[in-house]
Design a protein around this motif. Structure first.
Motif, PDB file in Angstrom:
ATOM      1  N   SER A   1       0.819  -1.211   0.000  1.00 46.11           N
ATOM      2  CA  SER A   1       0.000   0.000   0.000  1.00 46.11           C
ATOM      3  C   SER A   1       0.855   1.264   0.000  1.00 46.11           C
ATOM      4  O   SER A   1       0.444   2.296  -0.516  1.00 46.11           O
ATOM      5  CB  SER A   1      -0.954   0.006   1.193  1.00 46.11           C
ATOM      6  OG  SER A   1      -0.232  -0.105   2.395  1.00 46.11           O
ATOM      7  N   SER A   2       2.046   1.189   0.604  1.00 50.99           N
ATOM      8  CA  SER A   2       2.953   2.335   0.622  1.00 50.99           C
ATOM      9  C   SER A   2       4.381   1.821   0.718  1.00 50.99           C
ATOM     10  O   SER A   2       4.623   0.702   1.172  1.00 50.99           O
ATOM     11  CB  SER A   2       2.641   3.263   1.795  1.00 50.99           C
ATOM     12  OG  SER A   2       2.885   2.604   3.022  1.00 50.99           O
ATOM     13  N   ALA A   3       5.330   2.668   0.271  1.00 52.94           N
ATOM     14  CA  ALA A   3       6.734   2.266   0.304  1.00 52.94           C
ATOM     15  C   ALA A   3       7.617   3.503   0.271  1.00 52.94           C
ATOM     16  O   ALA A   3       7.182   4.586  -0.143  1.00 52.94           O
ATOM     17  CB  ALA A   3       7.056   1.353  -0.871  1.00 52.94           C
ATOM     18  N   LYS A   4       8.831   3.347   0.703  1.00 52.45           N
ATOM     19  CA  LYS A   4       9.831   4.417   0.700  1.00 52.45           C
ATOM     20  C   LYS A   4      10.995   4.006  -0.195  1.00 52.45           C
ATOM     21  O   LYS A   4      11.309   2.824  -0.332  1.00 52.45           O
ATOM     22  CB  LYS A   4      10.361   4.681   2.116  1.00 52.45           C
ATOM     23  CG  LYS A   4       9.309   5.168   3.088  1.00 52.45           C
ATOM     24  CD  LYS A   4       8.945   6.598   2.807  1.00 52.45           C
ATOM     25  CE  LYS A   4       7.925   7.113   3.793  1.00 52.45           C
ATOM     26  NZ  LYS A   4       7.351   8.364   3.384  1.00 52.45           N
TER      27      LYS A   4
ATOM     28  N   LYS B   1      15.222  13.684  -3.535  1.00 54.72           N
ATOM     29  CA  LYS B   1      14.326  14.841  -3.403  1.00 54.72           C
ATOM     30  C   LYS B   1      13.029  14.442  -2.718  1.00 54.72           C
ATOM     31  O   LYS B   1      12.406  15.243  -2.027  1.00 54.72           O
ATOM     32  CB  LYS B   1      14.038  15.437  -4.777  1.00 54.72           C
ATOM     33  CG  LYS B   1      15.254  16.055  -5.425  1.00 54.72           C
ATOM     34  CD  LYS B   1      14.944  16.514  -6.836  1.00 54.72           C
ATOM     35  CE  LYS B   1      16.232  16.878  -7.536  1.00 54.72           C
ATOM     36  NZ  LYS B   1      16.115  16.960  -8.964  1.00 54.72           N
ATOM     37  N   ASP B   2      12.615  13.190  -2.916  1.00 58.57           N
ATOM     38  CA  ASP B   2      11.341  12.691  -2.383  1.00 58.57           C
ATOM     39  C   ASP B   2      11.520  11.202  -2.126  1.00 58.57           C
ATOM     40  O   ASP B   2      11.795  10.442  -3.055  1.00 58.57           O
ATOM     41  CB  ASP B   2      10.230  12.947  -3.397  1.00 58.57           C
ATOM     42  CG  ASP B   2       8.857  12.509  -2.937  1.00 58.57           C
ATOM     43  OD1 ASP B   2       8.734  11.885  -1.863  1.00 58.57           O
ATOM     44  OD2 ASP B   2       7.892  12.786  -3.664  1.00 58.57           O
ATOM     45  N   SER B   3      11.378  10.761  -0.884  1.00 57.13           N
ATOM     46  CA  SER B   3      11.585   9.347  -0.559  1.00 57.13           C
ATOM     47  C   SER B   3      10.310   8.510  -0.647  1.00 57.13           C
ATOM     48  O   SER B   3      10.356   7.301  -0.446  1.00 57.13           O
ATOM     49  CB  SER B   3      12.205   9.207   0.832  1.00 57.13           C
ATOM     50  OG  SER B   3      11.298   9.677   1.813  1.00 57.13           O
ATOM     51  N   ASP B   4       9.168   9.126  -0.951  1.00 55.51           N
ATOM     52  CA  ASP B   4       7.915   8.373  -1.074  1.00 55.51           C
ATOM     53  C   ASP B   4       7.908   7.643  -2.420  1.00 55.51           C
ATOM     54  O   ASP B   4       7.700   8.248  -3.473  1.00 55.51           O
ATOM     55  CB  ASP B   4       6.710   9.306  -0.969  1.00 55.51           C
ATOM     56  CG  ASP B   4       5.395   8.551  -0.907  1.00 55.51           C
ATOM     57  OD1 ASP B   4       5.320   7.392  -1.370  1.00 55.51           O
ATOM     58  OD2 ASP B   4       4.421   9.130  -0.400  1.00 55.51           O
TER      59      ASP B   4
ATOM     60  N   PHE C   1       6.580   7.624  -7.500  1.00 50.90           N
ATOM     61  CA  PHE C   1       7.354   7.216  -8.677  1.00 50.90           C
ATOM     62  C   PHE C   1       6.870   5.897  -9.265  1.00 50.90           C
ATOM     63  O   PHE C   1       7.502   5.342 -10.172  1.00 50.90           O
ATOM     64  CB  PHE C   1       8.842   7.130  -8.304  1.00 50.90           C
ATOM     65  CG  PHE C   1       9.344   8.427  -7.727  1.00 50.90           C
ATOM     66  CD1 PHE C   1       9.666   9.484  -8.552  1.00 50.90           C
ATOM     67  CD2 PHE C   1       9.433   8.600  -6.350  1.00 50.90           C
ATOM     68  CE1 PHE C   1      10.095  10.698  -8.016  1.00 50.90           C
ATOM     69  CE2 PHE C   1       9.864   9.804  -5.811  1.00 50.90           C
ATOM     70  CZ  PHE C   1      10.193  10.856  -6.651  1.00 50.90           C
ATOM     71  N   MET C   2       5.758   5.384  -8.727  1.00 49.93           N
ATOM     72  CA  MET C   2       5.116   4.159  -9.228  1.00 49.93           C
ATOM     73  C   MET C   2       3.672   4.198  -8.757  1.00 49.93           C
ATOM     74  O   MET C   2       3.311   5.004  -7.900  1.00 49.93           O
ATOM     75  CB  MET C   2       5.826   2.906  -8.703  1.00 49.93           C
ATOM     76  CG  MET C   2       5.764   2.739  -7.202  1.00 49.93           C
ATOM     77  SD  MET C   2       6.731   1.316  -6.643  1.00 49.93           S
ATOM     78  CE  MET C   2       6.357   1.358  -4.888  1.00 49.93           C
TER      79      MET C   2
ATOM     80  N   ILE D   1      13.594  -0.171  -2.394  1.00 45.68           N
ATOM     81  CA  ILE D   1      12.216   0.251  -2.195  1.00 45.68           C
ATOM     82  C   ILE D   1      11.732  -0.591  -1.021  1.00 45.68           C
ATOM     83  O   ILE D   1      11.781  -1.826  -1.074  1.00 45.68           O
ATOM     84  CB  ILE D   1      11.341   0.024  -3.441  1.00 45.68           C
ATOM     85  CG1 ILE D   1      11.895   0.816  -4.629  1.00 45.68           C
ATOM     86  CG2 ILE D   1       9.894   0.411  -3.149  1.00 45.68           C
ATOM     87  CD1 ILE D   1      11.187   0.527  -5.941  1.00 45.68           C
ATOM     88  N   VAL D   2      11.313   0.091   0.052  1.00 43.94           N
ATOM     89  CA  VAL D   2      11.034  -0.594   1.305  1.00 43.94           C
ATOM     90  C   VAL D   2       9.594  -0.342   1.740  1.00 43.94           C
ATOM     91  O   VAL D   2       9.139   0.801   1.782  1.00 43.94           O
ATOM     92  CB  VAL D   2      12.008  -0.100   2.416  1.00 43.94           C
ATOM     93  CG1 VAL D   2      11.752  -0.835   3.720  1.00 43.94           C
ATOM     94  CG2 VAL D   2      13.452  -0.265   1.979  1.00 43.94           C
ATOM     95  N   ALA D   3       8.899  -1.426   2.070  1.00 45.71           N
ATOM     96  CA  ALA D   3       7.591  -1.351   2.739  1.00 45.71           C
ATOM     97  C   ALA D   3       7.840  -1.932   4.141  1.00 45.71           C
ATOM     98  O   ALA D   3       8.757  -1.477   4.811  1.00 45.71           O
ATOM     99  CB  ALA D   3       6.539  -2.116   1.953  1.00 45.71           C
TER     100      ALA D   3
END
Length: 146
Positions: free
Chosen positions: A68-71, A88-91, A95-96, A129-131
């Motif tokens: 549902s979300s990842a960094k 610039k943005d870790s969310d 980007f996907m 990419i980490v959830a």
């Protein structure tokens, strides 16, 4: 266009497409399988990262779980110590597409700035990419150049 010329054009197009996919090492992807990674510009290993430019990364992967979300996280490994490359943005969901369902084929596109203050060294870059666990994780050798 005759058939041999057509075949030559097709072969060149395939070679150009394949040449951009740089071999990387999976370092513990848990929630997805990496299908392809394109690092631009990077035509050889170690990838030359030129100071004062941005490096674009495209990762195609297949999810093995719902996400549902990842960094996003990028580090240079120097003497076994992870040093962050600031994003610039870790969310990662910027980007996907998110949310992701198990079995979805996903394309993630992001970039990292190569600051002029970076020393000219060879470093192992670790991109994650980490959830709740690593969705994907890969490493690639990089050389910071002027």
């Amino acid at each position: 266009m005759n058939s041999s010329m057509f075949l030559a054009v097709v072969c060149l197009a395939i070679a150009a497409a394949v040449a951009t996919n740089i071999p990387v090492k999976d370092c513990g992807s848990k929630l997805a399988t990496i299908d392809a990674i394109d690092i631009n510009p990077c035509s050889s290993i170690p990838c030359p990262f030129k100071k004062g430019t941005s490096v674009n990364v495209t990762i195609d992967f297949t999810a093995k779980a719902d996400i549902s979300s990842a960094k996003s996280s990028v580090h240079g490994i120097i003497a076994s110590v992870p040093v962050p490359f600031p994003l610039k943005d870790s969310d990662a969901c910027h980007f996907m597409k998110c949310p992701i369902k198990s079995g979805d084929k996903v394309t993630y596109k992001n970039s990292v700035d190569v600051l002029t203050a970076y020393p000219e060294i060879t470093v192992l870059v670790k991109w994650e990419i980490v959830a709740e666990q690593d969705v994907i994780c890969f490493t690639v050798p990089v050389k910071i150049v002027s």
